[in-house]
Design a protein around this motif. Structure first.
Motif, PDB file in Angstrom:
ATOM      1  N   ARG A 398     -11.218 -50.048 -24.976  1.00  0.00           N
ATOM      2  CA  ARG A 398     -10.131 -49.540 -25.798  1.00  0.00           C
ATOM      3  C   ARG A 398      -9.850 -48.061 -25.568  1.00  0.00           C
ATOM      4  N   SER A 399     -10.574 -47.452 -24.646  1.00  0.00           N
ATOM      5  CA  SER A 399     -10.342 -46.053 -24.258  1.00  0.00           C
ATOM      6  C   SER A 399     -11.133 -45.798 -22.984  1.00  0.00           C
ATOM      7  N   GLY A 400     -10.903 -44.641 -22.376  1.00  0.00           N
ATOM      8  CA  GLY A 400     -11.675 -44.305 -21.191  1.00  0.00           C
ATOM      9  C   GLY A 400     -13.158 -44.202 -21.499  1.00  0.00           C
ATOM     10  N   ALA A 401     -13.489 -43.562 -22.641  1.00  0.00           N
ATOM     11  CA  ALA A 401     -14.892 -43.430 -23.044  1.00  0.00           C
ATOM     12  C   ALA A 401     -15.519 -44.793 -23.320  1.00  0.00           C
ATOM     13  N   HIS A 402     -14.737 -45.686 -23.944  1.00  0.00           N
ATOM     14  CA  HIS A 402     -15.243 -47.030 -24.228  1.00  0.00           C
ATOM     15  C   HIS A 402     -15.442 -47.804 -22.930  1.00  0.00           C
ATOM     16  N   GLN A 403     -14.573 -47.606 -21.954  1.00  0.00           N
ATOM     17  CA  GLN A 403     -14.737 -48.248 -20.646  1.00  0.00           C
ATOM     18  C   GLN A 403     -16.068 -47.849 -20.030  1.00  0.00           C
ATOM     19  N   GLN A 404     -16.374 -46.558 -20.064  1.00  0.00           N
ATOM     20  CA  GLN A 404     -17.646 -46.072 -19.532  1.00  0.00           C
ATOM     21  C   GLN A 404     -18.819 -46.705 -20.276  1.00  0.00           C
ATOM     22  N   GLU A 405     -18.706 -46.792 -21.591  1.00  0.00           N
ATOM     23  CA  GLU A 405     -19.767 -47.374 -22.418  1.00  0.00           C
ATOM     24  C   GLU A 405     -20.009 -48.830 -22.056  1.00  0.00           C
ATOM     25  N   LEU A 406     -18.931 -49.596 -21.878  1.00  0.00           N
ATOM     26  CA  LEU A 406     -19.071 -51.013 -21.550  1.00  0.00           C
ATOM     27  C   LEU A 406     -19.643 -51.215 -20.150  1.00  0.00           C
ATOM     28  N   ILE A 407     -19.200 -50.400 -19.200  1.00  0.00           N
ATOM     29  CA  ILE A 407     -19.745 -50.500 -17.842  1.00  0.00           C
ATOM     30  C   ILE A 407     -21.240 -50.246 -17.868  1.00  0.00           C
ATOM     31  N   GLU A 408     -21.657 -49.196 -18.569  1.00  0.00           N
ATOM     32  CA  GLU A 408     -23.089 -48.855 -18.636  1.00  0.00           C
ATOM     33  C   GLU A 408     -23.879 -49.956 -19.337  1.00  0.00           C
ATOM     34  N   LYS A 409     -23.315 -50.539 -20.374  1.00  0.00           N
ATOM     35  CA  LYS A 409     -23.988 -51.632 -21.073  1.00  0.00           C
ATOM     36  C   LYS A 409     -24.240 -52.800 -20.124  1.00  0.00           C
ATOM     37  N   ALA A 410     -23.215 -53.160 -19.349  1.00  0.00           N
ATOM     38  CA  ALA A 410     -23.363 -54.268 -18.406  1.00  0.00           C
ATOM     39  C   ALA A 410     -24.289 -53.911 -17.248  1.00  0.00           C
ATOM     40  N   MET A 411     -24.248 -52.663 -16.799  1.00  0.00           N
ATOM     41  CA  MET A 411     -25.140 -52.208 -15.725  1.00  0.00           C
ATOM     42  C   MET A 411     -26.602 -52.394 -16.108  1.00  0.00           C
ATOM     43  N   LEU A 412     -26.917 -52.088 -17.345  1.00  0.00           N
ATOM     44  CA  LEU A 412     -28.310 -52.057 -17.789  1.00  0.00           C
ATOM     45  C   LEU A 412     -28.796 -53.393 -18.346  1.00  0.00           C
ATOM     46  N   SER A 413     -27.859 -54.340 -18.548  1.00  0.00           N
ATOM     47  CA  SER A 413     -28.233 -55.629 -19.114  1.00  0.00           C
ATOM     48  C   SER A 413     -28.914 -56.507 -18.055  1.00  0.00           C
ATOM     49  N   VAL A 414     -30.038 -57.138 -18.447  1.00  0.00           N
ATOM     50  CA  VAL A 414     -30.769 -58.003 -17.516  1.00  0.00           C
ATOM     51  C   VAL A 414     -29.961 -59.257 -17.192  1.00  0.00           C
ATOM     52  N   THR A 415     -29.277 -59.797 -18.178  1.00  0.00           N
ATOM     53  CA  THR A 415     -28.416 -60.964 -17.996  1.00  0.00           C
ATOM     54  C   THR A 415     -26.978 -60.561 -18.307  1.00  0.00           C
ATOM     55  N   PRO A 416     -25.982 -61.347 -17.886  1.00  0.00           N
ATOM     56  CA  PRO A 416     -24.593 -60.987 -18.200  1.00  0.00           C
ATOM     57  C   PRO A 416     -24.374 -60.825 -19.696  1.00  0.00           C
ATOM     58  N   VAL A 417     -23.619 -59.815 -20.066  1.00  0.00           N
ATOM     59  CA  VAL A 417     -23.312 -59.582 -21.476  1.00  0.00           C
ATOM     60  C   VAL A 417     -22.504 -60.756 -22.025  1.00  0.00           C
ATOM     61  N   LEU A 418     -21.535 -61.224 -21.241  1.00  0.00           N
ATOM     62  CA  LEU A 418     -20.734 -62.395 -21.610  1.00  0.00           C
ATOM     63  C   LEU A 418     -21.094 -63.544 -20.679  1.00  0.00           C
ATOM     64  N   ASN A 419     -21.536 -64.628 -21.246  1.00  0.00           N
ATOM     65  CA  ASN A 419     -21.984 -65.750 -20.417  1.00  0.00           C
ATOM     66  C   ASN A 419     -21.264 -67.035 -20.795  1.00  0.00           C
ATOM     67  N   ASN A 420     -19.961 -66.922 -21.076  1.00  0.00           N
ATOM     68  CA  ASN A 420     -19.164 -68.075 -21.463  1.00  0.00           C
ATOM     69  C   ASN A 420     -19.094 -69.082 -20.310  1.00  0.00           C
ATOM     70  N   GLN A 421     -19.394 -70.336 -20.584  1.00  0.00           N
ATOM     71  CA  GLN A 421     -19.382 -71.379 -19.555  1.00  0.00           C
ATOM     72  C   GLN A 421     -18.110 -72.230 -19.583  1.00  0.00           C
ATOM     73  N   ASP A 422     -17.181 -71.868 -20.454  1.00  0.00           N
ATOM     74  CA  ASP A 422     -15.934 -72.630 -20.559  1.00  0.00           C
ATOM     75  C   ASP A 422     -15.079 -72.431 -19.307  1.00  0.00           C
ATOM     76  N   ASP A 423     -14.448 -73.518 -18.843  1.00  0.00           N
ATOM     77  CA  ASP A 423     -13.651 -73.476 -17.607  1.00  0.00           C
ATOM     78  C   ASP A 423     -12.170 -73.231 -17.841  1.00  0.00           C
ATOM     79  N   ARG A 424     -11.755 -73.010 -19.064  1.00  0.00           N
ATOM     80  CA  ARG A 424     -10.316 -72.969 -19.359  1.00  0.00           C
ATOM     81  C   ARG A 424      -9.566 -71.955 -18.508  1.00  0.00           C
ATOM     82  N   ILE A 425     -10.100 -70.762 -18.394  1.00  0.00           N
ATOM     83  CA  ILE A 425      -9.386 -69.713 -17.645  1.00  0.00           C
ATOM     84  C   ILE A 425      -9.271 -70.081 -16.170  1.00  0.00           C
ATOM     85  N   PHE A 426     -10.304 -70.715 -15.626  1.00  0.00           N
ATOM     86  CA  PHE A 426     -10.266 -71.100 -14.214  1.00  0.00           C
ATOM     87  C   PHE A 426      -9.223 -72.177 -13.977  1.00  0.00           C
ATOM     88  N   ARG A 427      -9.162 -73.148 -14.878  1.00  0.00           N
ATOM     89  CA  ARG A 427      -8.187 -74.229 -14.723  1.00  0.00           C
ATOM     90  C   ARG A 427      -6.759 -73.722 -14.914  1.00  0.00           C
TER      91      ARG A 427
END
Length: 457
Positions: A398-427
């Protein structure tokens, strides 16, 4: 002297396009056809030929077809196609085409322009038939319905009894943009009504745009899915994606997002900031650079679609926003040389906007951050795709600072932060997830070739 040269050039073209020279030109063109990848085709056992125009623009899809075991893909140098077109729209006529623009000329109702196009079509019917006979080509394909250089070739091939199939690659139509894109297809001067044999598209959204706009009749457009994603979905089924490295990739965007058009902005960038997602571009790219500075042990890559105009604009923007020359950020580079899928494989986090690359990153199980601030929540809110998948498939900054925060959160996470297995977007955007899209395209080509053969019997 200049006028004399133009007249002489036109005279040469008039002579060259006489029917008596068609066999000679057809043999010349047939000899100039290039195998897309002969080793791959031979390995797959392919022994039938199709001709791909504009091959550089959809190479991944052609690679899948070439390796399927049915068709060898042959390509034609665009310069040769342009030379053939110039037999009728070169010389003095070429001057008129330049003044009007090729698309306006081809769509013109002026009798003198229509006569030229009719003569070109009659000529191409004979030439295409001869080229195909000389090279054993059974069908012609291209990657979209609105390239001016292909327009007359489509109708001429149809009349010549050679299937002309468009493997349409511009299929990223979020539901938010369908009404606008339908209108652009119907009224935009860059679009033509489809005159080929069949059109394949990736998804129902693209089909709806085309049919509702009147570009193509419903019986001529077929949803086959996206051939280049077959490998992706097979890897997904087999858990075949590698563990990511210490890499973060930003698939860059320009100021003109989500179908925005501005004839003044040929590069897609607004210098005075009056149109497009100017601040979103600036702040998201600057925040990405700042994140790179804070994490020197990680690799950060910004990937535009091309370098000309785009890369200098990225570098200029970062310098203006944070006062640092990108050349001084040793772990950050702007690069187009590495394929998108290779970057996705290596990346722990992907950043992007309105791009198929962010969906492909989700197929690979990567965390994706989408910048949605400034114009994305203001004047161009309706130009932002995938909103119904926010927070389930995509992390939303929601902002440049928030973008940095989210990137760092995902960088440091052992597993994906979002692990949705739903195929809707792909279909929704890739049509199918079964890894059989190439098979559908190949089957369609075979059917159309057989229909033409039966029709000429």
């Amino acid at each position: 002297m200049t006028s004399l040269k133009k007249i002489m050039k036109t005279a040469i073209l008039i002579v060259a396009r006489q029917s008596v020279f068609i066999p000679l030109i057809a043999r010349f063109v047939a000899q100039k056809l290039v195998d897309f990848d002969l080793v791959q085709a031979d390995r797959a056992g392919a022994n039938r030929n199709i001709l791909a125009l504009n091959a550089i623009r959809y190479g991944q899809d052609l690679k899948r077809i070439n390796g399927q075991g049915e068709f060898r893909v042959k390509t034609l140098d665009p310069d040769i196609q342009n030379w053939i077109n110039a037999l009728f729209i070169g010389g003095l006529t070429g001057e008129r085409v330049k003044r009007l623009g090729a698309r306006v000329f081809l769509k013109s109702n002026a009798p003198e322009n229509q006569r030229v196009v009719a003569k070109q079509e009659a000529y191409l019917q004979k030439l295409i038939r001869r080229i195909c006979k000389c090279s054993d080509v059974e069908a012609i394909v291209t990657c979209t319905f609105y390239y001016a250089q292909d327009h007359v070739w489509m109708s001429a091939a149809e009349e010549a009894g050679v299937p002309f199939v468009v493997l349409h690659k511009e299929c990223m139509k979020d539901e938010s943009i369908i009404p606008e894109m339908t209108k652009q297809y119907a009224t935009g001067e860059i679009y033509f009504r489809f005159k080929g044999t069949r059109m394949t598209v990736y998804n129902d959204n693209e089909k709806k745009c085309q049919v509702d706009s009147g570009i193509v009749s419903e019986d001529k457009v077929v949803v086959t899915g996206c051939p280049r994603t077959d490998v992706l979905f097979k890897r997904r089924l087999e858990a075949g994606f590698p563990d990511p490295g210490k890499c973060v990739t930003f698939f860059s965007f320009r100021h003109l997002i989500g179908g925005l058009r501005d004839p003044e902005l040929k590069t897609g960038f607004s210098v005075d900031g009056s149109n497009g997602a100017v601040r979103l571009f600036a702040e998201s790219h600057a925040a990405f650079a700042q994140t790179a500075i804070l994490h020197p042990d990680w690799e950060f890559v910004i990937k535009p679609k091309w370098l000309k105009n785009w890369a200098p604009f990225i570098e200029k923007t970062i310098l203006e926003e944070i006062g640092v020359d990108i050349a001084d950020i040793s772990n950050l580079r702007v690069d187009v040389s590495e394929p998108a899928q290779s970057l996705i494989d290596r990346s722990k986090v992907v950043v992007g906007l309105n791009s198929t690359a962010v969906i492909e990153a989700r197929v690979a199980g990567r965390d994706v951050v989408i910048p949605v601030f400034e114009e994305a929540e203001g004047r161009h809110r309706d130009r932002i795709y995938f909103r119904k998948y926010f927070d389930t498939d995509f992390m939303v900054a929601r902002s440049g600072a928030h973008q940095q925060e989210l990137i760092e959160k995902a960088m440091l996470s052992v597993t994906p932060v979002l692990n949705n297995q739903d195929d809707r977007i792909f279909r929704e955007f890739f049509g199918f997830t079964d890894g059989k899209c190439t098979e559908r395209v190949v089957a369609l080509l075979k059917d159309e070739i057989e229909l033409k053969h039966r029709g000429s019997a």
